[in-house]
Design a protein around this motif. Structure first.
Motif, PDB file in Angstrom:
ATOM      1  N   ARG A 265       0.889  -1.114   0.016  1.00 46.06           N
ATOM      2  CA  ARG A 265       0.123  -0.098  -0.012  1.00 46.06           C
ATOM      3  C   ARG A 265       0.754   1.278  -0.081  1.00 46.06           C
ATOM      4  N   ASP A 266       2.144   1.175   0.562  1.00 42.70           N
ATOM      5  CA  ASP A 266       2.690   2.528   0.591  1.00 42.70           C
ATOM      6  C   ASP A 266       4.381   2.071   0.370  1.00 42.70           C
ATOM      7  N   ARG A 267       5.007   3.291   0.444  1.00 47.28           N
ATOM      8  CA  ARG A 267       6.708   2.918   0.113  1.00 47.28           C
ATOM      9  C   ARG A 267       7.109   2.052   1.121  1.00 47.28           C
ATOM     10  N   GLU A 268       7.019   2.182   2.495  1.00 47.34           N
ATOM     11  CA  GLU A 268       7.383   1.362   3.487  1.00 47.34           C
ATOM     12  C   GLU A 268       7.266  -0.125   3.361  1.00 47.34           C
ATOM     13  N   GLU A 269       6.119  -0.315   2.892  1.00 55.98           N
ATOM     14  CA  GLU A 269       5.785  -1.727   2.803  1.00 55.98           C
ATOM     15  C   GLU A 269       6.508  -2.513   1.394  1.00 55.98           C
ATOM     16  N   VAL A 270       6.561  -1.714   0.389  1.00 58.60           N
ATOM     17  CA  VAL A 270       7.423  -1.906  -0.745  1.00 58.60           C
ATOM     18  C   VAL A 270       8.683  -2.676  -0.063  1.00 58.60           C
ATOM     19  N   ILE A 271       9.533  -1.732   0.421  1.00 60.65           N
ATOM     20  CA  ILE A 271      10.894  -1.732   1.010  1.00 60.65           C
ATOM     21  C   ILE A 271      10.763  -3.014   1.826  1.00 60.65           C
ATOM     22  N   ASP A 272       9.800  -3.386   2.681  1.00 57.90           N
ATOM     23  CA  ASP A 272       9.706  -4.357   3.712  1.00 57.90           C
ATOM     24  C   ASP A 272       9.672  -5.508   2.828  1.00 57.90           C
ATOM     25  N   ARG A 273       8.836  -5.711   1.690  1.00 57.89           N
ATOM     26  CA  ARG A 273       8.674  -6.925   0.877  1.00 57.89           C
ATOM     27  C   ARG A 273       9.997  -7.208  -0.010  1.00 57.89           C
ATOM     28  N   LEU A 274      10.861  -5.897  -0.218  1.00 59.16           N
ATOM     29  CA  LEU A 274      12.091  -6.258  -0.797  1.00 59.16           C
ATOM     30  C   LEU A 274      12.974  -7.165   0.057  1.00 59.16           C
ATOM     31  N   SER A 275      12.993  -6.814   1.382  1.00 57.04           N
ATOM     32  CA  SER A 275      13.764  -7.612   2.299  1.00 57.04           C
ATOM     33  C   SER A 275      13.225  -9.053   2.416  1.00 57.04           C
ATOM     34  N   ARG A 276      12.036  -9.185   2.374  1.00 59.40           N
ATOM     35  CA  ARG A 276      11.374 -10.474   2.522  1.00 59.40           C
ATOM     36  C   ARG A 276      11.788 -11.231   1.275  1.00 59.40           C
ATOM     37  N   THR A 277      11.672 -10.613   0.145  1.00 60.16           N
ATOM     38  CA  THR A 277      12.164 -11.354  -1.083  1.00 60.16           C
ATOM     39  C   THR A 277      13.627 -11.860  -1.158  1.00 60.16           C
TER      40      THR A 277
END
Length: 336
Positions: free
Chosen positions: A112-124
């Protein structure tokens, strides 16, 4: 070099669709989700395993590749119903041409937002490392395809830097969160591919997930970098025809659309290459000046680093935990 077209299939059940895929002798991609077994025996729907017997139907195909179903997992189930171990066990159950790492997509409907995008990069990043470790245990690292994620072109570079050891000449790297992108624009498909072409080592090629046919002429200038793309877009035209004619969307109808779609994509590969102007990269967000927001940002950064290193699991990133972590940082700064 030419770009290979891979047909996305919704299932491996015997019937007109699989028969046509065999006749076309084109590489086929399936989602792990289509092999899932679900049970409601305990009063709710839960994942219980894989339909491994369906894989026997794939032996006469040209070749078969496996996708982790990242978008379906996030948009439908809210996360992967299966573990890394169970997914890699599926990958080891058949001689797949390649199988994609688990990854965390970042489309607008999911992140939904920029922070969640970056969170999901770390999970990837962590999911790639975990898949590679399990693959080594089972002797299937040669067919593992790492997958990188991003919203902005520069986001993918974060994954590349963290997984640099996998970016070797001859490797095929999957590029996620592509199928819903516009072709043009600073976050468009071509902007992403152009950026990856600039930062990846020579000899590393890409598989673009879910790229629609109209983008192909714009991808031709990058044929040296793009190994393949897949799509199941033919199902949309089959659904449209069925609706217009008020008939059932049978596998026979879908198979006809699949064959027509494949011929259309091949024709597009023969078109003259088209180019779009390269846009300036988006500027990163400035660091927050508010002390509490700065503490939140630091907490997120520290938790992401622990996820990427394997000290925390993929999904151990929740709002209450971030706020508690940030509160400790905030108090420490106030006391200093």
């Amino acid at each position: 070099m030419s770009i290979e077209i891979i047909i996305g299939l919704p299932h491996l059940c015997e019937g007109p669709l699989l028969f046509r895929a065999r006749a076309l002798q084109q590489p086929v991609l399936i989602s792990a989700n289509c092999l899932s077994i679900w049970s409601t025996r305990r009063g709710w729907r839960e994942w219980t395993g894989w339909k491994l017997h369906h894989l026997a139907n794939a032996h006469s195909l040209h070749s078969l590749v496996l996708d982790s179903a990242g978008y379906a997992a996030m948009s439908v189930y809210g996360g992967f119903p299966w573990t890394v171990d169970s997914y890699v066990a599926l990958a080891a159950a058949f001689p797949f041409r390649w199988w994609a790492s688990l990854d965390y997509c970042v489309e607008q409907g999911v992140a939904r937002d920029r922070e969640e995008v970056i969170d999901r990069l770390s999970r990837t990043i962590r999911a790639n490392r975990d898949c590679r470790q399990r693959a080594a245990d089972l002797g299937i690292t040669d067919t593992l395809m790492p997958v990188i994620q991003g919203r902005l072109p520069e986001d993918y570079e974060r994954c590349i830097d963290a997984l640099w050891g996998m970016m070797k000449p001859g490797a095929i790297i999957g590029v996620g969160s592509m199928c819903r992108r516009e072709i043009d624009g600073p976050e468009g498909l071509i902007a992403v591919i152009d950026h990856l072409d600039r930062v990846l080592p020579k000899g590393v090629r890409l598989h673009a997930f879910g790229v629609k046919g109209p983008a192909i002429p714009y991808l031709l200038p990058f044929a040296h970098r793009i190994a393949s793309l897949d799509s199941q877009a033919y199902a949309v035209s089959a659904r449209r025809e069925a609706h217009q004619r008020r008939i059932s969307k049978s596998d026979q109808l879908v198979a006809d659309h699949m064959e027509h779609w494949l011929h259309t994509q091949r024709a597009r590969l023969s078109e003259s290459a088209r180019q779009l102007p390269v846009r300036a990269p988006a500027m990163p967000d400035p660091s927050p000046s508010d002390p509490w927001e700065a503490a939140i940002a630091q907490a997120r950064s520290e938790i992401r680093a622990l996820i990427e290193s394997g000290d925390l699991d993929h999904d151990e990133l929740t709002a209450p935990w971030i706020e508690q972590w940030a509160a400790d940082i905030y108090r420490d700064r106030r006391a200093a």
